[in-house]
Motif scaffolding. Structure first.
Motif, PDB file in Angstrom:
ATOM      1  N   GLU A  66       0.808  -1.217   0.000  1.00 17.32           N
ATOM      2  CA  GLU A  66       0.000   0.000   0.000  1.00 17.32           C
ATOM      3  C   GLU A  66       0.847   1.275   0.000  1.00 17.32           C
ATOM      4  N   LEU A  67       2.175   1.143   0.144  1.00 17.89           N
ATOM      5  CA  LEU A  67       3.053   2.298   0.255  1.00 17.89           C
ATOM      6  C   LEU A  67       3.388   2.892  -1.108  1.00 17.89           C
ATOM      7  N   LEU A  68       3.934   4.112  -1.097  1.00 18.95           N
ATOM      8  CA  LEU A  68       4.458   4.718  -2.314  1.00 18.95           C
ATOM      9  C   LEU A  68       5.677   3.923  -2.763  1.00 18.95           C
ATOM     10  N   ILE A  69       6.073   4.080  -4.026  1.00 16.70           N
ATOM     11  CA  ILE A  69       7.130   3.237  -4.595  1.00 16.70           C
ATOM     12  C   ILE A  69       8.456   3.379  -3.844  1.00 16.70           C
ATOM     13  N   ILE A  70       8.832   4.567  -3.438  1.00 26.89           N
ATOM     14  CA  ILE A  70      10.096   4.771  -2.711  1.00 26.89           C
ATOM     15  C   ILE A  70      10.034   4.067  -1.355  1.00 26.89           C
ATOM     16  N   GLU A  74      12.218   0.778   0.017  1.00 27.10           N
ATOM     17  CA  GLU A  74      12.923   0.774   1.302  1.00 27.10           C
ATOM     18  C   GLU A  74      12.504  -0.429   2.137  1.00 27.10           C
ATOM     19  N   GLU A  75      11.213  -0.749   2.110  1.00 24.95           N
ATOM     20  CA  GLU A  75      10.704  -1.908   2.853  1.00 24.95           C
ATOM     21  C   GLU A  75      11.248  -3.206   2.274  1.00 24.95           C
ATOM     22  N   VAL A  76      11.324  -3.290   0.935  1.00 24.90           N
ATOM     23  CA  VAL A  76      11.882  -4.467   0.282  1.00 24.90           C
ATOM     24  C   VAL A  76      13.341  -4.641   0.688  1.00 24.90           C
ATOM     25  N   SER A  77      14.065  -3.554   0.698  1.00 26.72           N
ATOM     26  CA  SER A  77      15.473  -3.607   1.092  1.00 26.72           C
ATOM     27  C   SER A  77      15.619  -4.089   2.528  1.00 26.72           C
ATOM     28  N   ALA A  78      14.767  -3.592   3.410  1.00 28.59           N
ATOM     29  CA  ALA A  78      14.825  -4.011   4.811  1.00 28.59           C
ATOM     30  C   ALA A  78      14.422  -5.468   4.973  1.00 28.59           C
ATOM     31  N   SER A  79      13.443  -5.925   4.180  1.00 28.24           N
ATOM     32  CA  SER A  79      12.961  -7.299   4.327  1.00 28.24           C
ATOM     33  C   SER A  79      13.961  -8.313   3.802  1.00 28.24           C
TER      34      SER A  79
END
Length: 189
Positions: A66-70, A74-79
């Motif tokens: 549901e987040l904006l692309i940026i 960042e969430e993908v990088s953290a995960s």
């Protein structure tokens, strides 16, 4: 073969059996792999029978969609700090520490952490391994297994056996002795 965690491992052993005796291979196929193998078992013996990496990633990123692309990136990088590739004996295994669907299949069946996941956890300096195995392996749970007293069976004269059990006729399996002299089992040194 029966304890293979992955289908490719199972197929390797199946081919080995076929090289030794094709009749045995055919017999096992007719008997049905689902009856005696872990990898083809229809019953979820480990209560969590998935090794799908996409499922692991989707579970981690469910709210991030549901987040904006940026923010999503960042969430993908953290995960990705929870997903690791391990190379062992020329094979690649995926270890997802968040939900434990390790690609070797051992956790799904035995619910105990495989050696590849333990390697990752040790490299991350994780001391408490409890979240990465079933509670059945916790020392306190194992001790509870033996909390109940066990009483010896009474003398056979004191047994109360239902009549239908007494009436049941159980015969030994049919066995036909092969002709000729039995082969000796010699141990080669």
């Amino acid at each position: 073969m029966a304890k293979a965690y992955r289908k490719d491992e199972f197929e390797f052993f199946q081919n080995q059996v076929g090289k030794i005796d094709q009749r045995v291979k055919s017999y096992l196929e007719v008997a049905g792999f689902e009856k005696w193998t872990w990898v083809y078992a229809p019953v979820n013996r480990g209560r969590m029978m998935t090794s799908n990496l996409a499922e692991c990633i989707n579970g981690k990123l469910k709210q991030a969609r549901e987040l904006l692309i940026i923010e999503f990136l960042e969430e993908v990088s953290a995960s990705s700090t929870h997903i690791y590739s391990i190379y062992d004996e020329g094979k690649k295994y995926i270890v997802c520490l968040d939900r434990s669907p390790f690609s070797c299949g051992r956790f799904q069946l035995d619910e105990i952490t495989c050696e590849r996941a333990i390697t990752v956890l040790k490299n991350k300096h994780v001391v408490d391994m409890k979240p990465y195995c079933s509670e059945y392996y916790y020392p306190e749970i194992l001790r509870k297994t033996y909390d109940q007293s066990m009483f010896p069976m009474p003398y056979k004269k004191e047994w109360i056996v239902p009549q239908e059990v007494i009436d049941e006729v159980v015969l030994p399996p049919k066995y036909k002795r092969q002709p000729g002299r039995p082969k000796k089992n010699r141990h080669k040194k």
